[in-house]
Motif scaffolding. Structure first.
Motif, mmCIF file in Angstrom:
data_model
loop_
_atom_site.group_PDB
_atom_site.id
_atom_site.type_symbol
_atom_site.label_atom_id
_atom_site.label_comp_id
_atom_site.label_asym_id
_atom_site.label_seq_id
_atom_site.Cartn_x
_atom_site.Cartn_y
_atom_site.Cartn_z
ATOM 1 N N SER A 1 -2.574 0.315 -4.238
ATOM 2 C CA SER A 1 -2.741 -0.879 -3.413
ATOM 3 C C SER A 1 -2.667 -2.150 -4.233
ATOM 4 C CB SER A 1 -4.090 -0.830 -2.676
ATOM 5 O OG SER A 1 -4.315 -2.018 -1.949
ATOM 6 N N ILE B 1 0.860 -1.179 0.000
ATOM 7 C CA ILE B 1 0.000 0.000 0.000
ATOM 8 C C ILE B 1 0.896 1.228 0.000
ATOM 9 C CG2 ILE B 1 -1.807 1.283 1.225
ATOM 10 C CD1 ILE B 1 -2.486 -1.388 2.659
ATOM 11 N N CYS C 1 -8.162 -0.897 2.099
ATOM 12 C CA CYS C 1 -7.166 -1.731 1.417
ATOM 13 C C CYS C 1 -7.023 -3.026 2.211
ATOM 14 C CB CYS C 1 -5.830 -1.015 1.319
ATOM 15 S SG CYS C 1 -5.912 0.595 0.487
#
Length: 264
Positions: free
Chosen positions: A69, A29, A106
């Motif tokens: 992500s 991420i 995420c």
């Protein structure tokens, strides 16, 4: 899981460096700030070739934020509820919000990429706007802090005197005032924790160095890029560091990335 945050100071100008860094560091991420491009102009294809889904929020001017992500990108939120605008933007006295925040889920994490207003000078309307922006951010994050939450980015505030290279030089300036530091304290009072990274040079984990006067080589910097995380996430932190190497070389950003490794 590896999470990173980086003020890239123009994603287009820094794109080759960003792509090289993504390939080497391989974060899952990534929160980007100061992308300086519109959402439509963001290099989705280029980061997508490295396996990233991307969400961007920008209007093509000096701000702009994005989240990349590899572990999912859902519930994307450009801006946050109650985010104040700034009246000077349109030249007509009407307050308009800037592209300074984007949130997304995420995987198991709720993630925010944040680019706080600079504030400029203590007597500037930008300073009052900065404090109002932080107050609204506090209220918005209060509704999310019970979940695994990371709110990271360029906060444009040095949390303590140890986070600037010479505190005496900052007296009477923004970034270090009691009101700005108080805004950070209010975020921590929600249950967020400052994940302080390990420096790669010297005793201080600076993340920003001015381009001028050899400030980087003298390590005359500031820690204004921060990772604030809920207790559940903080308890999973295995390591965190400032990737100072990314600040070196030709055409770098004036900020270095922070990289945080989390236990599964």
């Amino acid at each position: 899981m590896r999470l990173a945050t980086w003020n890239v100071n123009s994603v287009k100008a820094r794109l080759p460096r960003l792509l090289e860094w993504l390939a080497e560091a391989n974060p899952d991420i990534v929160c980007l700030q100061e992308t300086k491009c519109s959402a439509a102009a963001f290099p989705y294809a280029e980061v997508g070739a490295l396996g990233y889904a991307a969400a961007a929020h920008g209007d093509g001017r000096w701000n702009g934020v994005a989240i990349l992500s590899k572990v999912g990108l859902d519930e994307v939120t450009p801006g946050f509820p109650g985010e104040p605008g700034f009246a000077e933007l349109g030249g007509d006295g009407v307050a308009r919000t800037e592209a300074r925040a984007i949130g997304a889920t995420c995987g198991t994490l709720r993630v925010w990429s944040l680019y706080a207003p600079n504030g400029r000078t203590l007597d500037s309307p930008h300073y009052a706007y900065k404090l109002a922006w932080f107050a609204a951010l506090r209220d918005a994050l209060a509704a999310e802090v019970a979940a695994p939450l990371v709110a990271c980015g360029d906060y444009n505030v040095a949390p303590t005197d140890a986070d600037v290279w010479d505190p005496a030089l900052f007296v009477g300036s923004t970034h270090v005032t009691p009101a700005e530091r108080g805004a950070l304290a209010e975020l921590r009072a929600l249950g967020l924790h400052d994940v302080v990274p390990t420096p790669m040079k010297g005793p201080h984990p600076f993340t920003y160095w001015d381009y001028r006067a050899g400030m980087f080589h003298q390590n005359k910097g500031m820690r204004i890029d921060l990772v604030y995380a809920s207790a559940e996430v903080t308890g999973r932190v295995r390591s965190a560091y400032v990737d100072r190497e990314a600040r070196k070389g030709k055409g770098p950003s004036d900020h270095a990335p922070i990289v945080v490794d989390l236990e599964p």
